[in-house]
Design an enzyme around this catalytic site. Sequence first.
Site, PDB file in Angstrom:
ATOM      1  N   LYS A 130     -53.668 -32.721-103.709  1.00 13.03           N
ATOM      2  CA  LYS A 130     -52.242 -33.014-103.667  1.00 13.03           C
ATOM      3  C   LYS A 130     -51.739 -32.742-102.257  1.00 13.03           C
ATOM      4  O   LYS A 130     -51.644 -31.586-101.832  1.00 13.03           O
ATOM      5  CB  LYS A 130     -51.501 -32.155-104.705  1.00 13.03           C
ATOM      6  CG  LYS A 130     -51.862 -32.543-106.136  1.00 13.03           C
ATOM      7  CD  LYS A 130     -51.363 -33.938-106.451  1.00 13.03           C
ATOM      8  CE  LYS A 130     -52.203 -34.670-107.443  1.00 13.03           C
ATOM      9  NZ  LYS A 130     -51.793 -36.063-107.644  1.00 13.03           N
ATOM     10  N   LYS A 159     -52.224 -45.354-115.756  1.00 15.08           N
ATOM     11  CA  LYS A 159     -51.681 -44.255-116.566  1.00 15.08           C
ATOM     12  C   LYS A 159     -51.126 -44.868-117.848  1.00 15.08           C
ATOM     13  O   LYS A 159     -50.276 -45.766-117.790  1.00 15.08           O
ATOM     14  CB  LYS A 159     -50.575 -43.523-115.798  1.00 15.08           C
ATOM     15  CG  LYS A 159     -51.088 -42.697-114.609  1.00 15.08           C
ATOM     16  CD  LYS A 159     -49.951 -41.911-113.972  1.00 15.08           C
ATOM     17  CE  LYS A 159     -50.446 -40.731-113.173  1.00 15.08           C
ATOM     18  NZ  LYS A 159     -50.883 -41.024-111.815  1.00 15.08           N
TER      19      LYS A 159
HETATM   20 MG    MG Z   1     -51.833 -40.303-108.035  1.00 16.39          MG
END
Ligand code: MG
Length: 367
Positions: free
Chosen positions: A165, A265
Amino acid sequence: MKITRIAAYQIDLPLHEGSYKWSGGKSVDVFDSTVIRIETDEGVVGHGEVCPLGPFYLPAYAAGVRAGIAELGPLLLGKDPIQIGKLNNFMDKAMKGHSYVKSGIDMASWDILGQVAGLPVCELLGGRYGDDFVLYRAISQQSPAEMAKNVEGYRNEGYRRFQLKVGGNPDEDIERIKAVSRVLEPGDKLIADANTGWLMHEAARVVRAVKDIDVYIEQPCESYDECLTIRRKTDHPFVMDEHINGMAVLLKAHADRAADVVNIKISKFGGLTRARQARDLCVSLGIAMTIEDSWGGDIVTAAIAHLAHSTPTENLFTSTDFNSYVTVSNADGAPQRKNGRMAASTEAGLGVRPRFDLLGDPKVDTR
Ligand code: MG
């Protein structure tokens, strides 16, 4: 078969690491997840789950799942959950957008269809490829040294794909990528996911500074066009995620050669039906995928596993086991990671049994 009841339960999912941090100082300590239950007049019951990554990641929020189901639920009573294409078509006409609201209903309908057919959902989604499939581990945003240490720890647990991240201070992000790259071993794959966090000048600096590192660059900037601009400045493999939410943008990305990998997703697409449609399109177009969701517990993890396991191995870049990040199990029977890999259930349907002892009374109950 007819839907006789739709209920939505709320459950908190705290994290083993205490919190999950990503671009722009965003973080979540406890995920707010919704478990959806569909009952039918034939006694078959199906379950789904939707868990946004906080209210500031995608245009989705946890209470919105429940509010949307309260709105949509009464209209779905009497509909046939096995006719999933028709059910999705009806939901799209009854409620414009709000794909994440529909995701758990669609997921529960696949659970029902699988039980009626006597087949695991992955068989209905095209068939199982191999014994298991590969997972990535998301590495929460911390100092470069801490992230490198976490990568080493998670590699000891069997993971070989690490999604850092970044999307914070670009100078620190460059150090994050460099620090982690130094602890990688042959065969490991590194992804730097900025989660839309960099402005273009920042992204341009980062990709140039890590030019000699074998790293995938994921969603550096907010918009599609900004990402495409950075994509054309770098020869790193490139991943698009946040704005990949339907067939039109996938076709555009393919025409623009905008991404080598896209992230599918489930809730971003509105459920397994649409995510499967996107998956099959990507297979036909030769695009690799990460199959996942925004977040979730055992039920989301089971649904991810069925879609990932039915994806041709060469097209599946990686997938995820969200149930191993959280301290609470919301269902029995969900797949468990083993040596950085996972397999879909061999039981009919999704193969999960929600823990109603933990879920309490439903927040939405339509019958
Ligand atoms: Mg991502």
